[in-house]
Write a protein that holds these residues in place. Structure first.
Motif, mmCIF file in Angstrom:
data_model
loop_
_atom_site.group_PDB
_atom_site.id
_atom_site.type_symbol
_atom_site.label_atom_id
_atom_site.label_comp_id
_atom_site.label_asym_id
_atom_site.label_seq_id
_atom_site.Cartn_x
_atom_site.Cartn_y
_atom_site.Cartn_z
ATOM 1 N N SER A 2 0.693 -1.138 -0.020
ATOM 2 C CA SER A 2 -0.197 -0.204 0.075
ATOM 3 C C SER A 2 0.919 1.367 -0.155
ATOM 4 O O SER A 2 1.944 1.145 0.218
ATOM 5 C CB SER A 2 -0.821 -0.172 1.285
ATOM 6 O OG SER A 2 -0.090 -0.135 2.459
ATOM 7 N N THR A 3 0.335 2.458 -0.147
ATOM 8 C CA THR A 3 0.865 3.858 -0.188
ATOM 9 C C THR A 3 0.515 4.232 1.066
ATOM 10 O O THR A 3 -0.150 4.014 2.086
ATOM 11 C CB THR A 3 0.485 4.462 -1.383
ATOM 12 O OG1 THR A 3 -0.827 5.076 -1.179
ATOM 13 C CG2 THR A 3 0.521 3.916 -2.673
ATOM 14 N N VAL A 4 1.571 5.445 1.459
ATOM 15 C CA VAL A 4 1.378 6.132 2.837
ATOM 16 C C VAL A 4 -0.217 6.437 2.767
ATOM 17 O O VAL A 4 -1.017 6.583 3.880
ATOM 18 C CB VAL A 4 1.992 7.098 2.756
ATOM 19 C CG1 VAL A 4 2.183 8.037 4.029
ATOM 20 C CG2 VAL A 4 3.744 6.754 2.864
ATOM 21 N N ALA A 57 -0.549 -3.723 6.533
ATOM 22 C CA ALA A 57 0.096 -5.042 6.659
ATOM 23 C C ALA A 57 -0.760 -6.201 6.278
ATOM 24 O O ALA A 57 -0.384 -7.416 5.776
ATOM 25 C CB ALA A 57 0.576 -5.304 8.208
ATOM 26 N N GLY A 58 -1.991 -5.794 6.265
ATOM 27 C CA GLY A 58 -3.145 -7.043 5.850
ATOM 28 C C GLY A 58 -2.914 -8.072 6.860
ATOM 29 O O GLY A 58 -3.660 -9.366 6.679
ATOM 30 N N GLU A 59 -2.521 -7.886 7.933
ATOM 31 C CA GLU A 59 -2.473 -8.610 9.154
ATOM 32 C C GLU A 59 -2.991 -7.902 10.497
ATOM 33 O O GLU A 59 -2.953 -6.818 10.402
ATOM 34 C CB GLU A 59 -1.269 -9.227 9.412
ATOM 35 C CG GLU A 59 -0.401 -9.869 8.200
ATOM 36 C CD GLU A 59 -1.091 -11.222 7.661
ATOM 37 O OE1 GLU A 59 -1.890 -11.994 8.825
ATOM 38 O OE2 GLU A 59 -0.724 -11.985 6.913
ATOM 39 N N THR A 60 -3.383 -8.637 11.522
ATOM 40 C CA THR A 60 -3.666 -8.280 12.661
ATOM 41 C C THR A 60 -2.285 -7.580 12.946
ATOM 42 O O THR A 60 -1.327 -7.935 13.094
ATOM 43 C CB THR A 60 -4.067 -9.185 13.829
ATOM 44 O OG1 THR A 60 -5.377 -9.944 13.226
ATOM 45 C CG2 THR A 60 -4.208 -8.558 15.182
ATOM 46 N N CYS A 61 -2.271 -6.264 13.708
ATOM 47 C CA CYS A 61 -1.038 -5.705 14.497
ATOM 48 C C CYS A 61 -1.554 -5.114 16.073
ATOM 49 O O CYS A 61 -2.488 -4.887 16.161
ATOM 50 C CB CYS A 61 -0.822 -4.229 13.450
ATOM 51 S SG CYS A 61 -0.367 -4.572 11.794
#
Length: 147
Positions: A2-4, A47-51
């Protein structure tokens, strides 16, 4: 990847009496909680993940958010490591009647992406494409107390 700009999230919380301290202003712990939640959403968007929160760098309360005002939280990812995502977070007090806004809090959080078992997992690189992305990233890097 992704972009900022794609990680930019803004959320609002109306400061109710149950959110306040003895001075009729948002309790600092509530502001940190709101920042942590929005920051995690920004990190997860990249991330597309849990953070999960790994570190809070330089949390500065510059002024309070009075009861009845809106606390606006702004977050965006500005750097990615192997499993971590750095997110700039700012809070503002906003008058709900006029939209007048003043910055109240500035901070930098580090989140770690985790898999379903809670172990750190790799994150993609963060793209810096547009002029807005470059400006946001540059501003965050130049003000990050860890840099």
């Amino acid at each position: 990847m992704s972009t900022v700009s794609e990680t930019y999230i803004e959320n609002r919380q109306r400061v109710q009496p149950t959110d306040t301290n003895n001075y009729a202003a948002a309790h600092g712990g509530n502001v940190v909680k709101w920042m942590d939640e929005v920051g995690a959403m920004s990190a997860m968007r990249h991330a597309g993940e849990t953070c999960v929160t790994a570190r809070i760098n330089g949390l500065d309360f510059e002024q309070s958010v009075p009861q009845g005002d809106t606390c606006v939280i702004e977050a965006y990812a500005y750097e990615a490591g192997r499993t971590s995502v750095r997110v700039r977070l700012r809070a503002f007090r906003e008058d709900p009647r006029t939209g007048e806004r003043e910055r109240t809090t500035d901070s930098y959080f580090v989140f770690v992406a985790v898999d379903s078992e809670g172990s750190p997992t790799p994150v993609p690189d963060l793209e810096v494409g547009s002029e807005r992305c470059k400006r946001l990233r540059s501003e965050a890097l130049s003000n990050d107390p860890e840099r």
